[in-house]
Design a protein around this motif. Sequence first.
Motif, PDB file in Angstrom:
ATOM      1  N   CYS A 183       0.852  -1.190   0.000  1.00  0.00           N
ATOM      2  CA  CYS A 183       0.000   0.000   0.000  1.00  0.00           C
ATOM      3  C   CYS A 183       0.894   1.249   0.000  1.00  0.00           C
ATOM      4  O   CYS A 183       2.123   1.152   0.027  1.00  0.00           O
ATOM      5  CB  CYS A 183      -0.952  -0.014   1.198  1.00  0.00           C
ATOM      6  SG  CYS A 183      -0.222   0.474   2.771  1.00  0.00           S
ATOM      7  N   ARG A 185       1.446   3.358   2.290  1.00  0.00           N
ATOM      8  CA  ARG A 185       2.268   3.450   3.498  1.00  0.00           C
ATOM      9  C   ARG A 185       3.449   2.485   3.489  1.00  0.00           C
ATOM     10  O   ARG A 185       4.451   2.725   4.178  1.00  0.00           O
ATOM     11  CB  ARG A 185       1.422   3.158   4.738  1.00  0.00           C
ATOM     12  CG  ARG A 185       0.611   4.317   5.226  1.00  0.00           C
ATOM     13  CD  ARG A 185      -0.037   3.955   6.548  1.00  0.00           C
ATOM     14  NE  ARG A 185      -1.166   4.815   6.825  1.00  0.00           N
ATOM     15  CZ  ARG A 185      -1.081   5.924   7.601  1.00  0.00           C
ATOM     16  NH1 ARG A 185       0.050   6.250   8.170  1.00  0.00           N
ATOM     17  NH2 ARG A 185      -2.139   6.656   7.785  1.00  0.00           N
ATOM     18  N   CYS A 186       3.323   1.351   2.793  1.00  0.00           N
ATOM     19  CA  CYS A 186       4.470   0.441   2.680  1.00  0.00           C
ATOM     20  C   CYS A 186       5.618   1.155   1.960  1.00  0.00           C
ATOM     21  O   CYS A 186       6.782   1.009   2.319  1.00  0.00           O
ATOM     22  CB  CYS A 186       4.106  -0.805   1.875  1.00  0.00           C
ATOM     23  SG  CYS A 186       2.901  -1.889   2.658  1.00  0.00           S
ATOM     24  N   CYS A 266       3.766  -2.425   8.482  1.00  0.00           N
ATOM     25  CA  CYS A 266       2.994  -1.317   7.903  1.00  0.00           C
ATOM     26  C   CYS A 266       1.822  -0.952   8.813  1.00  0.00           C
ATOM     27  O   CYS A 266       1.095  -1.822   9.300  1.00  0.00           O
ATOM     28  CB  CYS A 266       2.483  -1.705   6.523  1.00  0.00           C
ATOM     29  SG  CYS A 266       1.458  -0.409   5.780  1.00  0.00           S
ATOM     30  N   CYS A 269      -1.466  -2.070   6.357  1.00  0.00           N
ATOM     31  CA  CYS A 269      -1.794  -3.355   5.720  1.00  0.00           C
ATOM     32  C   CYS A 269      -1.155  -4.555   6.397  1.00  0.00           C
ATOM     33  O   CYS A 269      -1.281  -5.674   5.892  1.00  0.00           O
ATOM     34  CB  CYS A 269      -1.466  -3.321   4.229  1.00  0.00           C
ATOM     35  SG  CYS A 269       0.289  -3.357   3.846  1.00  0.00           S
TER      36      CYS A 269
HETATM   37 ZN   LIG Z   1       1.057  -1.161   3.713  1.00  0.00          ZN
END
Ligand SMILES: [Zn+2]
Lengths: 300, 300, 107, 107
Positions: A183, A185-186, A266, A269
């Motif tokens: 995602c 944020r990853c 993360c 996710c």
């Molecule tokens: Zn993520």
Amino acid sequence: PPGRRWPLDAVEYRRYGRQLIMPEVGLQGQLRLKNAAVLIIGMGGLGCPAAAYLAGAGVGTIGLVDGDVVEESNLHRQILHSTARVGMTKVESAMVALNSLNPNVKLVSHTTRLSPETALSTMQPYDLVLDCTDNPASRYLISDTCVLLGKTLVSASALRTDGQLMVLNNPPMPPGSTSGGPCYRCVFPKPPPPESVVSCGDGGILGPVVGIMGVLQALEAIKVLTRNSNPSIPETPPDPPSLLIFSAYSSPMFRSIRLRTRKAKCAACSAQASVTPEALNSGSLDYVQFCGVINPVDAL
Amino acid sequence: PPGRRWPLDAVEYRRYGRQLIMPEVGLQGQLRLKNAAVLIIGMGGLGCPAAAYLAGAGVGTIGLVDGDVVEESNLHRQILHSTARVGMTKVESAMVALNSLNPNVKLVSHTTRLSPETALSTMQPYDLVLDCTDNPASRYLISDTCVLLGKTLVSASALRTDGQLMVLNNPPMPPGSTSGGPCYRCVFPKPPPPESVVSCGDGGILGPVVGIMGVLQALEAIKVLTRNSNPSIPETPPDPPSLLIFSAYSSPMFRSIRLRTRKAKCAACSAQASVTPEALNSGSLDYVQFCGVINPVDAL
Amino acid sequence: MKNDDTIPITVEFSGGLEMLFSNDRKHSLSMPAKDEDGTLSNIAYLVRYLCDSVMKDPRKDLFVLDGTVRPGILVLINEADWELEGEDKYEIKNGDNILFVSTLHGG
Amino acid sequence: MKNDDTIPITVEFSGGLEMLFSNDRKHSLSMPAKDEDGTLSNIAYLVRYLCDSVMKDPRKDLFVLDGTVRPGILVLINEADWELEGEDKYEIKNGDNILFVSTLHGG
Ligand SMILES: [Zn+2]
Ligand SMILES: [Zn+2]
């Protein structure tokens, strides 16, 4: 009933014939597009061309999200709008253009900015989301919501002469599953310092640069929606995660970069995610605060 | 007179502000665009997005060439047209859309197919040409005419899931000069066998694929027109000749290929060129004959 | 290997970062093969080296923060996310291409 | 080098040519290091080899004409036009990437 014999109308065969005859789409792919609902968030330089090509391709339902009105300074790149519609909401203006291109597409208007309180309910009815917004707070909010709802996200951005494109949460497995795609944020666990963030208003933007990124979003959306729809082509997994970097004045103009898989810690996710539907709905996730306040002075 | 103090109107500063503030364009670049005349040949899947972004950017004069009328099967990719304008000529239909996007652009209509007899006089008034056509005979004719008239040519094509882009005759030196960029005949001295040529009608085309190529043509046109317009950026020579290959289902999607320079024995751009204005005007160059007759059976 | 040996590498900047580096997107550099402590140079040292010896713009905080590349910058080693290569501990090799990309947010 | 030695190369097809090659855009091949006459393999031999040993489609004339690649196909050796590399006399090297691109004309 006679309608049963042919899954598409004669009009649809005529309108979509040039893509129907391709093995990558075919009848099953066209039906997938017809039955799909795609949400486009942001009807600016990315959202305009993305919406035009998705409507053209016959995506059955297209939702449009934007809280702004059309300004004259938008028109060099936001090609769905028009001089006569300056002052109209961008969503309404886009609907006029999309409806005249393809009246068979159902358009759903959302004429307010996405907020943490509305994100889940706004995005829930859609199969796929396009992030065509212009600020980090929206990008984190949209990605988090896509993870929570299990939807693939086609994310693009552009500034000056550069553009970037990623297909995120693809496949859209639940948080904690390591077989889902990364995602936002990853890839970007922490938001950039606000003074490093520049908008197209402040930094400028070349129209075709953002246009290319928007059309690429429509393409990636069609690829995701029609993938493995043709029973005579062997099934393939989604493409490995990658970032497409575009730079109009570099040579070569395009580069593809391999991205990481999901990040074990993360916040959105992973199995240890702190981003939850409850946190989102309660408003305890303050994305504007998280991303800081933008100060255009000395911005990069 | 007060008009002298500001080289652009207040309206223009407002409309083009987002590209004006970029060093790659700037005031001088915007004036170059305003004073430029660009000819777009073909108002189909390539010509529509190319015209939209050139009109948006404020190119002063845009000529549109096409002999066809809008059909419903065009609309999935030819986004300037509309359902209500099916049956109208493509040039008229495009003019309606372009005029509503940017009424400040002067549009010139050419509602007939380009022919060897009309090519020189049609293309002569323009500074730059976009080849957005769909057959080899037109591509050779347009390239030859650009060489004879000393104009740079932005050429693109698309079929199914693939696209190609080249900037030819850049810089546009006279035939015989080895410092000019290669022409279409330098890269493809002989036309393909007619049975190997497939149109989008027969082979199919994915809308965003041809859309991306068309927007890239607008970008390359803007780059050529504004190159070295900013006195505070060191002058650079044109990019070396290259072919951009796009393939929607390949990874990576884009590849850049280095092309040859001008061919010493090119029939169009070398010192021994057999393509001359006289030969073109007299009709002794039969491009349809040269390229053969298309037989869709067994075509690739 | 002597201490003053250098490694030829290519460093590229994209997404606006080039403005911090003399508006040049592509830099061919010879960087020291070892860092201040005599350890083989890794990405962490490259970032310090770029800050101290290459970057002329005073706004260092738009490139580094807390001793490493600031959030919002992707580091790509030979066309792959540095997370695939060991992040800032990746040891730099002869001819490596290191690309710093600032994320864009405009649309 | 023995006569039956092979060279590993990558051959790619684009612009519709892949349809002549089992709809596969990318082929990893080991081709003979020498041609029928014992000469080091060049592009001319690769084209014959592809026609005889790889291509299953009977429409050979959509790939070769008069003993060479038909007009309208660009041959690219390691991302450069073969005209820059000696055309069909270019001697194939270990790991080369040879791309055959059919020109497109649609719009
Ligand atoms: Zn993520
Ligand atoms: Zn030539």
